[in-house]
Design a protein around this motif. Structure first.
Motif, PDB file in Angstrom:
ATOM      1  N   GLY A  35      44.291  30.816  32.553  1.00  0.00           N
ATOM      2  CA  GLY A  35      42.265  31.595  32.366  1.00  0.00           C
ATOM      3  C   GLY A  35      41.599  32.819  33.601  1.00  0.00           C
ATOM      4  O   GLY A  35      40.525  32.239  33.758  1.00  0.00           O
ATOM      5  N   LEU A  36      42.447  32.074  35.350  1.00  0.00           N
ATOM      6  CA  LEU A  36      41.886  32.837  36.162  1.00  0.00           C
ATOM      7  C   LEU A  36      41.446  34.139  36.510  1.00  0.00           C
ATOM      8  O   LEU A  36      42.262  34.643  35.436  1.00  0.00           O
ATOM      9  N   THR A  37      40.273  34.457  36.785  1.00  0.00           N
ATOM     10  CA  THR A  37      40.217  35.660  37.113  1.00  0.00           C
ATOM     11  C   THR A  37      40.157  35.778  38.606  1.00  0.00           C
ATOM     12  O   THR A  37      40.332  35.141  39.525  1.00  0.00           O
ATOM     13  N   TRP A  38      40.074  37.303  38.854  1.00  0.00           N
ATOM     14  CA  TRP A  38      40.207  37.518  40.213  1.00  0.00           C
ATOM     15  C   TRP A  38      39.767  36.913  41.507  1.00  0.00           C
ATOM     16  O   TRP A  38      39.989  36.630  42.308  1.00  0.00           O
ATOM     17  N   ALA A  39      37.709  37.214  40.888  1.00  0.00           N
ATOM     18  CA  ALA A  39      36.958  36.311  41.926  1.00  0.00           C
ATOM     19  C   ALA A  39      37.864  35.051  42.175  1.00  0.00           C
ATOM     20  O   ALA A  39      37.633  34.163  43.568  1.00  0.00           O
ATOM     21  N   GLY A  40      37.927  34.280  40.740  1.00  0.00           N
ATOM     22  CA  GLY A  40      38.809  32.871  41.404  1.00  0.00           C
ATOM     23  C   GLY A  40      39.931  32.766  42.641  1.00  0.00           C
ATOM     24  O   GLY A  40      40.077  32.031  43.114  1.00  0.00           O
ATOM     25  N   PHE A  41      40.937  33.514  42.343  1.00  0.00           N
ATOM     26  CA  PHE A  41      42.155  33.895  43.087  1.00  0.00           C
ATOM     27  C   PHE A  41      42.181  34.446  43.825  1.00  0.00           C
ATOM     28  O   PHE A  41      42.333  33.458  44.870  1.00  0.00           O
ATOM     29  N   ASN A  42      41.027  35.343  44.293  1.00  0.00           N
ATOM     30  CA  ASN A  42      40.822  36.126  46.162  1.00  0.00           C
ATOM     31  C   ASN A  42      40.213  34.791  46.313  1.00  0.00           C
ATOM     32  O   ASN A  42      40.544  34.838  47.441  1.00  0.00           O
ATOM     33  N   ARG A  43      39.083  34.382  46.203  1.00  0.00           N
ATOM     34  CA  ARG A  43      38.627  32.789  47.002  1.00  0.00           C
ATOM     35  C   ARG A  43      39.429  31.208  47.448  1.00  0.00           C
ATOM     36  O   ARG A  43      38.612  31.693  48.755  1.00  0.00           O
ATOM     37  N   GLU A  44      40.444  30.998  46.531  1.00  0.00           N
ATOM     38  CA  GLU A  44      40.906  30.232  47.259  1.00  0.00           C
ATOM     39  C   GLU A  44      42.125  31.072  47.606  1.00  0.00           C
ATOM     40  O   GLU A  44      42.079  30.125  48.957  1.00  0.00           O
ATOM     41  N   LEU A  87      43.610  32.330  14.554  1.00  0.00           N
ATOM     42  CA  LEU A  87      43.437  31.718  15.852  1.00  0.00           C
ATOM     43  C   LEU A  87      43.475  32.057  17.555  1.00  0.00           C
ATOM     44  O   LEU A  87      44.555  32.818  17.978  1.00  0.00           O
ATOM     45  N   MET A  88      42.100  32.477  18.318  1.00  0.00           N
ATOM     46  CA  MET A  88      42.164  32.240  19.599  1.00  0.00           C
ATOM     47  C   MET A  88      42.687  31.329  20.579  1.00  0.00           C
ATOM     48  O   MET A  88      42.131  30.240  20.427  1.00  0.00           O
ATOM     49  N   ILE A  89      43.925  30.790  21.294  1.00  0.00           N
ATOM     50  CA  ILE A  89      44.027  30.941  22.242  1.00  0.00           C
ATOM     51  C   ILE A  89      43.213  30.922  22.908  1.00  0.00           C
ATOM     52  O   ILE A  89      43.639  32.138  24.406  1.00  0.00           O
ATOM     53  N   ASP A  90      42.358  30.296  23.850  1.00  0.00           N
ATOM     54  CA  ASP A  90      41.127  31.031  25.175  1.00  0.00           C
ATOM     55  C   ASP A  90      41.697  29.995  26.146  1.00  0.00           C
ATOM     56  O   ASP A  90      41.811  28.364  25.947  1.00  0.00           O
ATOM     57  N   LEU A  91      42.283  30.636  27.160  1.00  0.00           N
ATOM     58  CA  LEU A  91      42.298  29.800  28.160  1.00  0.00           C
ATOM     59  C   LEU A  91      41.285  29.593  29.508  1.00  0.00           C
ATOM     60  O   LEU A  91      41.972  29.684  30.657  1.00  0.00           O
ATOM     61  N   SER A  92      40.051  29.770  29.365  1.00  0.00           N
ATOM     62  CA  SER A  92      38.795  29.979  29.975  1.00  0.00           C
ATOM     63  C   SER A  92      38.440  28.821  30.980  1.00  0.00           C
ATOM     64  O   SER A  92      38.002  29.019  31.945  1.00  0.00           O
ATOM     65  N   GLY A  93      39.147  27.955  29.828  1.00  0.00           N
ATOM     66  CA  GLY A  93      39.402  26.477  30.550  1.00  0.00           C
ATOM     67  C   GLY A  93      40.530  26.322  31.266  1.00  0.00           C
ATOM     68  O   GLY A  93      40.122  25.095  32.070  1.00  0.00           O
ATOM     69  N   MET A  94      41.392  26.979  31.628  1.00  0.00           N
ATOM     70  CA  MET A  94      42.453  26.663  32.946  1.00  0.00           C
ATOM     71  C   MET A  94      42.148  27.653  33.742  1.00  0.00           C
ATOM     72  O   MET A  94      42.886  29.117  33.876  1.00  0.00           O
ATOM     73  N   ARG A  95      41.649  27.281  34.932  1.00  0.00           N
ATOM     74  CA  ARG A  95      41.394  28.364  36.044  1.00  0.00           C
ATOM     75  C   ARG A  95      41.204  27.653  37.169  1.00  0.00           C
ATOM     76  O   ARG A  95      41.506  28.427  38.980  1.00  0.00           O
ATOM     77  N   GLY A  96      43.022  26.789  37.438  1.00  0.00           N
ATOM     78  CA  GLY A  96      43.094  25.910  38.454  1.00  0.00           C
ATOM     79  C   GLY A  96      43.671  27.086  39.329  1.00  0.00           C
ATOM     80  O   GLY A  96      44.321  27.832  38.889  1.00  0.00           O
ATOM     81  N   VAL A  97      43.632  26.853  40.609  1.00  0.00           N
ATOM     82  CA  VAL A  97      44.901  27.933  41.855  1.00  0.00           C
ATOM     83  C   VAL A  97      45.416  26.919  42.527  1.00  0.00           C
ATOM     84  O   VAL A  97      44.469  25.867  42.991  1.00  0.00           O
TER      85      VAL A  97
END
Ligand SMILES: Cc1cc2nc3c(=O)[nH]c(=O)nc-3n(C[C@H](O)[C@H](O)[C@H](O)COP(=O)(O)OP(=O)(O)OC[C@H]3O[C@@H](n4cnc5c(N)ncnc54)[C@H](O)[C@@H]3O)c2cc1C
Length: 458
Positions: A114-123, A90-100
């Protein structure tokens, strides 16, 4: 037949309340979802649970337990060893969880796993705030933070994990807990360096700092023929840097695909622009660079300037260790190794660590590598699978020639899939015993073992 039917009914039960998406091998989107950054990794999970929230993650963990499936956790999917995916599990994929969510007054952010640094830095930059993150914006905050988090702000603000204030975690039994200095403090200690061994971190709470929006940074590249002098200058410069400034050195190839070899400084200064200009002046005045992009740059742009060198799906094999110093013999070996690099995407990087990251006690968090020095990364990256044997052999052989200059410590986030058992001891060092005990308390059956695994020992 019975086994498959049993799992199918389990999936049907899981699907009942699941808010995200469940992907089986025949479903549209499965193939894209199963991929990770390193194109060498080609695994086919039995099921991908693309979770929409913490309740989905808790249900997915319980489902895997009930069905006896191995669990892989996918944050940003950048782990070079491919720990984010699994064959037939089972892959638990967090890419749908990118809220910040940023609290500018408290200078904190809560970000989903599931957030990446691009989204984190933007906010966070919307408020002129930041915390130490990865140098490539597509990297996940989760794996990077749980293993360490080397980045441009570490001289001033420590590693990514030094800025973690709390984490929401789904444990092996499906319980959801918050870990912080005051709640589950042992778990909180272990999460800061122990990787994905203790549960699925659904959200991270970070401390933020005023940064930018304009900082100083860029790349200065010299001809490969000057590499010996450039690396000696790097050694001299890194002997005395202000906390605000980070300098990495790289034996790299020109990005134009010509295969031309270069020796570069990659520079970031997070202080005022005037302080930055003064601090980078000696680097800019040195030698006869063929490229110099160092100057004022937005913090977000600084964190995307290297992205192009690491395309998703490229084939990767890495070898890494810490170098306490950079003697002339090590410089000669680095240059000799890079001269034989068979791929125009290959690199050897020296990530210099000093300042705040080195002022934390080795046992204060689970990340023990707090001595000033250089994180060495022999990074084979290529596109043509036909050249895989040559590229992998180059990384291994070059690394072997450099080992005599290395300390017996390794950065867990750079370990590849072919490491021997000793790598775990080298990665966790003096903290391994306590990590094993925390593992025994929170995951005694080693449910979360598809990672740089810490075995439970009570
Ligand atoms: C191009 C590139 C650039 C990089 N740059 C840097 C850098 O600047 N600084 C640095 O320190 N490192 C860097 N790294 C290394 C990086 O820290 C690791 O690859 C890290 O594992 C990436 O995290 P991820 O979430 O993207 O990875 P994933 O592959 O998704 O996960 C990595 C590991 O963490 C576990 N995991 C992921 N999410 C969770 C979660 N939510 N809860 C529990 N466990 C979880 C996974 O099971 C896996 O074992 C870079 C890697 C790449 C490929």
């Amino acid at each position: 037949m019975d086994v498959i039917a049993g799992i199918d009914s389990g999936i049907d039960r899981l699907a009942g309340a699941f808010a995200g998406t469940l992907l089986r091998p025949t479903d549209p989107g499965y193939d894209a979802a199963r991929r990770v950054h390193n194109g060498l990794i080609d695994k086919r999970p039995r099921l991908i649970a693309r979770c929409a929230g913490t309740a989905d993650v808790a249900d997915a963990v319980r489902f895997a337990r009930d069905e006896g499936l191995e669990i892989a956790i996918k944050g940003g999917g950048h782990n070079v060893a491919g720990r984010a995916t699994v064959e037939d599990g089972l892959m638990i994929d967090l890419s749908g969880m990118r809220g910040v969510h940023v609290d500018p007054r408290a200078r904190t952010a809560r970000a989903q796993g599931g957030l990446t640094w691009a989204g984190f830095n933007r906010e966070t930059q919307l408020h002129g705030l930041a915390t130490t993150g990865g140098a490539v914006s597509s990297t996940g905050i989760a794996g990077l933070t749980l293993g360490g988090g080397i980045g441009w702000l570490m001289g001033r603000h420590g590693l990514a994990l030094d800025n973690l204030v709390s984490a929401e975690v789904v444990l092996a039994d499906g319980r959801v807990v918050t870990a912080s200095e005051t709640e589950h403090p042992d778990l909180f200690w272990a999460l800061r360096g122990g990787g994905g061994n203790f549960g699925v971190v659904t959200s991270f709470g970070y401390r933020l700092h005023p940064v930018g929006p304009m900082v100083t940074g860029g790349l200065i590249a010299h001809p490969f023929a000057a590499a010996r002098d450039v690396l000696r200058h790097f050694r001299d410069v890194t002997a005395d840097l202000p906390d605000e400034m980070i300098v990495f050195a790289g034996l790299i190839h020109a990005p134009d695909g010509s295969g031309e070899k270069l020796c570069a400084f990659v520079v970031a200064h997070c202080g005022t622009l005037a302080e930055g200009a003064a601090a980078v002046a000696p680097l800019k005045a040195f030698g006869a660079p063929v490229v110099d992009t160092v100057g004022p740059i937005s913090y977000c742009a600084l964190n995307t300037m290297l992205d192009g060198a690491y395309p998703a799906g490229a084939l990767n094999h890495w070898k890494s260790s810490f170098l306490p110093g950079l003697p002339d013999e090590a410089i000669a070996a680095l240059i000799d190794g890079f001269a034989r690099c068979p791929t125009p995407m290959g690199q050897i990087l020296l990530e210099h660590m000093h300042g705040a990251v080195t002022r934390v006690a080795p046992t204060a968090t689970a990340f023990p590598h707090r001595a000033p020095g250089y994180d060495l990364l022999v990074l084979a990256e290529w596109m043509d699978p036909a050249t895989s044997p040559a590229c992998i052999a180059w990384a291994r052989e070059t690394y072997a020639t450099l080992l005599r200059f290395a300390s017996p410590s390794r950065y867990v986030n750079y370990l590849d899939a072919d490491e021997e058992d000793g790598a775990i001891a080298a990665a966790f060092g003096t903290n391994l015993r306590r990590l094993q005990q925390v593992k025994a308390a929170y995951d005694p059956e080693n449910l979360f073992h598809l990672n740089q695994n810490i075995r439970p020992v009570a």
